[in-house]
Scaffold this motif. Structure first.
Motif, PDB file in Angstrom:
ATOM      1  N   VAL A   1      -4.272  -1.200  -2.388  1.00  0.00           N
ATOM      2  CA  VAL A   1      -3.645  -1.405  -1.087  1.00  0.00           C
ATOM      3  C   VAL A   1      -2.124  -1.393  -1.142  1.00  0.00           C
ATOM      4  N   SER A   2      -1.537  -1.193  -2.339  1.00  0.00           N
ATOM      5  CA  SER A   2      -0.075  -1.143  -2.407  1.00  0.00           C
ATOM      6  C   SER A   2       0.353  -0.316  -3.612  1.00  0.00           C
ATOM      7  N   PRO A   3       1.551   0.295  -3.540  1.00  0.00           N
ATOM      8  CA  PRO A   3       2.054   1.082  -4.667  1.00  0.00           C
ATOM      9  C   PRO A   3       2.294   0.238  -5.915  1.00  0.00           C
ATOM     10  N   GLU A   4       2.407  -1.088  -5.737  1.00  0.00           N
ATOM     11  CA  GLU A   4       2.620  -1.977  -6.887  1.00  0.00           C
ATOM     12  C   GLU A   4       1.342  -2.226  -7.681  1.00  0.00           C
ATOM     13  N   GLY A   5       0.217  -1.687  -7.213  1.00  0.00           N
ATOM     14  CA  GLY A   5      -1.026  -1.800  -7.967  1.00  0.00           C
ATOM     15  C   GLY A   5      -1.934  -2.942  -7.562  1.00  0.00           C
ATOM     16  N   TYR A   6      -1.718  -3.531  -6.383  1.00  0.00           N
ATOM     17  CA  TYR A   6      -2.606  -4.588  -5.924  1.00  0.00           C
ATOM     18  C   TYR A   6      -3.912  -3.983  -5.415  1.00  0.00           C
ATOM     19  N   VAL A   7      -5.018  -4.629  -5.797  1.00  0.00           N
ATOM     20  CA  VAL A   7      -6.356  -4.139  -5.467  1.00  0.00           C
ATOM     21  C   VAL A   7      -7.137  -5.250  -4.775  1.00  0.00           C
TER      22      VAL A   7
ATOM     23  N   ALA B   1      -6.732  -2.170 -17.519  1.00  0.00           N
ATOM     24  CA  ALA B   1      -7.099  -3.577 -17.434  1.00  0.00           C
ATOM     25  C   ALA B   1      -6.489  -4.155 -16.162  1.00  0.00           C
ATOM     26  N   ALA B   2      -7.208  -5.078 -15.543  1.00  0.00           N
ATOM     27  CA  ALA B   2      -6.739  -5.683 -14.290  1.00  0.00           C
ATOM     28  C   ALA B   2      -6.483  -7.173 -14.488  1.00  0.00           C
ATOM     29  N   ARG B   3      -5.407  -7.638 -13.913  1.00  0.00           N
ATOM     30  CA  ARG B   3      -5.089  -9.075 -13.920  1.00  0.00           C
ATOM     31  C   ARG B   3      -5.552  -9.686 -12.606  1.00  0.00           C
ATOM     32  N   LEU B   4      -6.209 -10.834 -12.693  1.00  0.00           N
ATOM     33  CA  LEU B   4      -6.679 -11.526 -11.493  1.00  0.00           C
ATOM     34  C   LEU B   4      -5.514 -12.298 -10.880  1.00  0.00           C
ATOM     35  N   VAL B   5      -5.086 -11.868  -9.691  1.00  0.00           N
ATOM     36  CA  VAL B   5      -3.969 -12.523  -9.002  1.00  0.00           C
ATOM     37  C   VAL B   5      -4.425 -13.807  -8.330  1.00  0.00           C
TER      38      VAL B   5
ATOM     39  N   LEU C   1      -6.651  -8.219  -7.354  1.00  0.00           N
ATOM     40  CA  LEU C   1      -6.353  -7.836  -8.728  1.00  0.00           C
ATOM     41  C   LEU C   1      -5.031  -7.082  -8.747  1.00  0.00           C
ATOM     42  N   ARG C   2      -4.478  -6.913  -9.965  1.00  0.00           N
ATOM     43  CA  ARG C   2      -3.304  -6.055 -10.108  1.00  0.00           C
ATOM     44  C   ARG C   2      -3.461  -5.206 -11.358  1.00  0.00           C
ATOM     45  N   ILE C   3      -3.183  -3.941 -11.203  1.00  0.00           N
ATOM     46  CA  ILE C   3      -3.229  -3.017 -12.327  1.00  0.00           C
ATOM     47  C   ILE C   3      -1.843  -2.411 -12.537  1.00  0.00           C
ATOM     48  N   GLU C   4      -1.567  -2.027 -13.766  1.00  0.00           N
ATOM     49  CA  GLU C   4      -0.286  -1.386 -14.089  1.00  0.00           C
ATOM     50  C   GLU C   4      -0.568  -0.010 -14.677  1.00  0.00           C
ATOM     51  N   LEU C   5      -0.277   1.022 -13.882  1.00  0.00           N
ATOM     52  CA  LEU C   5      -0.452   2.408 -14.291  1.00  0.00           C
ATOM     53  C   LEU C   5       0.775   3.195 -13.869  1.00  0.00           C
ATOM     54  N   ALA C   6       0.972   4.299 -14.527  1.00  0.00           N
ATOM     55  CA  ALA C   6       2.114   5.142 -14.179  1.00  0.00           C
ATOM     56  C   ALA C   6       1.997   5.613 -12.738  1.00  0.00           C
ATOM     57  N   ALA C   7       3.112   5.602 -12.046  1.00  0.00           N
ATOM     58  CA  ALA C   7       3.146   6.061 -10.655  1.00  0.00           C
ATOM     59  C   ALA C   7       2.929   7.574 -10.629  1.00  0.00           C
ATOM     60  N   PRO C   8       2.465   8.108  -9.508  1.00  0.00           N
ATOM     61  CA  PRO C   8       2.162   7.378  -8.278  1.00  0.00           C
ATOM     62  C   PRO C   8       0.708   6.912  -8.249  1.00  0.00           C
ATOM     63  N   LEU C   9       0.496   5.772  -7.607  1.00  0.00           N
ATOM     64  CA  LEU C   9      -0.853   5.271  -7.384  1.00  0.00           C
ATOM     65  C   LEU C   9      -1.294   5.655  -5.975  1.00  0.00           C
ATOM     66  N   PRO C  10      -2.539   6.073  -5.811  1.00  0.00           N
ATOM     67  CA  PRO C  10      -3.033   6.353  -4.456  1.00  0.00           C
ATOM     68  C   PRO C  10      -3.193   5.046  -3.691  1.00  0.00           C
ATOM     69  N   VAL C  11      -2.742   5.019  -2.473  1.00  0.00           N
ATOM     70  CA  VAL C  11      -2.793   3.801  -1.648  1.00  0.00           C
ATOM     71  C   VAL C  11      -3.492   4.130  -0.330  1.00  0.00           C
ATOM     72  N   ILE C  12      -4.406   3.281   0.068  1.00  0.00           N
ATOM     73  CA  ILE C  12      -5.116   3.500   1.329  1.00  0.00           C
ATOM     74  C   ILE C  12      -4.242   3.052   2.486  1.00  0.00           C
ATOM     75  N   HIS C  13      -4.410   3.684   3.632  1.00  0.00           N
ATOM     76  CA  HIS C  13      -3.658   3.306   4.828  1.00  0.00           C
ATOM     77  C   HIS C  13      -4.497   2.335   5.664  1.00  0.00           C
ATOM     78  N   PRO C  14      -3.931   1.193   6.051  1.00  0.00           N
ATOM     79  CA  PRO C  14      -4.700   0.231   6.848  1.00  0.00           C
ATOM     80  C   PRO C  14      -4.861   0.682   8.289  1.00  0.00           C
ATOM     81  N   GLY C  15      -6.023   0.386   8.864  1.00  0.00           N
ATOM     82  CA  GLY C  15      -6.262   0.619  10.278  1.00  0.00           C
ATOM     83  C   GLY C  15      -6.162  -0.690  11.043  1.00  0.00           C
TER      84      GLY C  15
END
Length: 390
Positions: free
Chosen positions: A115-121, A145-149, A160-174
């Motif tokens: 849900v965000s470019p910073e890797g929040y899931v 690996a994911a960290r439990l926020v 959760l939060r993941i750390e991967l090289a950008a860009p991360l795909p992010v969904i658009h909220p409705g």
């Protein structure tokens, strides 16, 4: 041309026009997209006897699926081995294991949404609860690996939060508030660990509650197929925008979908998301009352002049409600301008209030209407096991 021939020609023309208009009306009623999407309906007819038809009319949700799918991930959570008690209490586990206790560490399977470019899931709490290790797999093959926020058992959400090289795909909220019963929705997730899957359906109902799935319930009900493994995945609209987090299914066997699935509305999910990222927890309001329904018997017995509201059965000592003057037997009708008609509505409205804020509570005491000033308290959270921390 004689008058008889003119009349006959006019009759044929009028009948043909009537049939054509009727056809357009039927198409507009049953398949309105045919009039606005793709080639004309008439283009599907042969140009001549024996000639091949032109391109058929096509209407697809491929664009919506392609927009949302890259941001929907598989979540793998390693958990300690199950006990027989846990298996007996869960129909789905009982179906798979019966009386056989798995000795090895189990891997929970679910889905999540970036849900965000910073890797929040965003995912479900029950997918990751008790996990010793969590990994996230993206549709493009990347894994991390994911960290439990943080978690919120009362809405069954986790971040959760993941750390991967950008860009991360992010969904658009409705906007969940724009949904209507009958709207087309797609469910995207990883059912049965077969890989990312998209199913379609409609919004069957809104505001479903009293299902016993979580403390705060305001579910979107859909007939889009949601199966084990879809939990935490995305429910999206026809434009591919996130409108809900798939959470549960109704099943007599604890197995596959029966066409009744439930999703947490996106606005509720994002409120929890922001709170967990900011504070690591969700703070909710509390006023300290035990409530009941207002039904015709209560109205007659208490000689009330109103027909709707929430009956106060008991007020906790030294609670915000007690300090404000609320008494057992009062009927709460409004909280801060929001009408309440059931105990579930009152819980949801109060929980959304900021602790220590000042609110107006309207109560009916017999034939007397009162407006009371109340300072909201802090609701004590539930543990993962669902027991209050008193």
């Amino acid at each position: 041309m004689t008058g008889s021939q003119l009349r006959q020609t006019w009759l044929i023309f009028s009948q043909a026009t009537t049939v054509a208009l009727a056809g357009v009306f039927v198409v507009a009623s049953l398949k309105p997209e045919w009039l606005h999407q793709g080639p004309s309906v008439l283009a599907t007819l042969p140009t001549a006897v024996g000639a091949p038809p032109r391109a058929a009319v096509q209407f697809s949700y491929a664009a919506a699926a392609q927009a949302a799918s890259p941001a929907v991930v598989a979540v793998l959570a390693n958990k300690p081995a199950l006990t027989q008690r846990e298996i007996d209490a869960d129909p789905w586990l009982r179906f798979h294991f019966g009386r056989r206790i798995p000795q090895r560490q189990q891997t929970g399977l679910g889905s999540g949404v970036i849900v965000s470019p910073e890797g929040y899931v965003l995912t479900n709490n029950h997918v990751v609860s008790g996990a010793t290790e969590i990994r996230v797999q993206l549709p493009d093959g990347r894994e991390a690996a994911a960290r439990l926020v943080g978690t919120d058992p009362e809405t069954d959400l986790a971040v959760l939060r993941i750390e991967l090289a950008a860009p991360l795909p992010v969904i658009h909220p409705g906007r969940a508030e724009d949904l209507q019963v009958g709207d087309v929705v797609l469910a995207i997730g990883n059912p049965f660990n077969v890989g990312q899957t998209v199913t379609s359906g409609i919004v069957s109902a809104l505001g479903r509650s009293q299902l016993g799935l979580s403390t705060f319930e305001n579910f979107i009900q859909t007939d889009a197929a949601i199966n084990p493994g879809n939990s935490g995945g995305a429910l999206v609209d026809a434009q591919g925008r996130l409108v809900g987090i798939n959470t549960a299914i109704y099943s007599r066997t604890g197995g596959g979908s029966l066409g009744i699935g439930f999703a947490i509305p996106v606005d509720s999910a994002y409120q929890v998301l922001e709170a967990l990222i900011k504070d690591g927890k969700v703070s909710r309001g509390w006023i300290g009352v035990i409530t009941g329904e207002v039904n015709p018997e209560v109205v007659e017995m208490m000689k009330l002049s109103i027909q709707q509201g929430v009956l106060v059965k008991e007020v906790f000592k030294a609670s915000p409600a007690a300090k404000a003057g609320v008494e057992a037997g009062d009927v709460v009708t409004e909280v801060n301008g929001h009408a309440v008609r059931s105990p579930r509505e009152l819980i949801n409205v109060v929980a959304a209030l900021k602790p220590e804020s000042q609110v107006q509570v309207q109560v009916q005491r017999g034939k007397q209407s009162l407006s009371l000033q109340l300072q909201v308290g802090l609701r004590k959270p539930l543990t993962d096991e669902g027991t209050p921390e008193e």
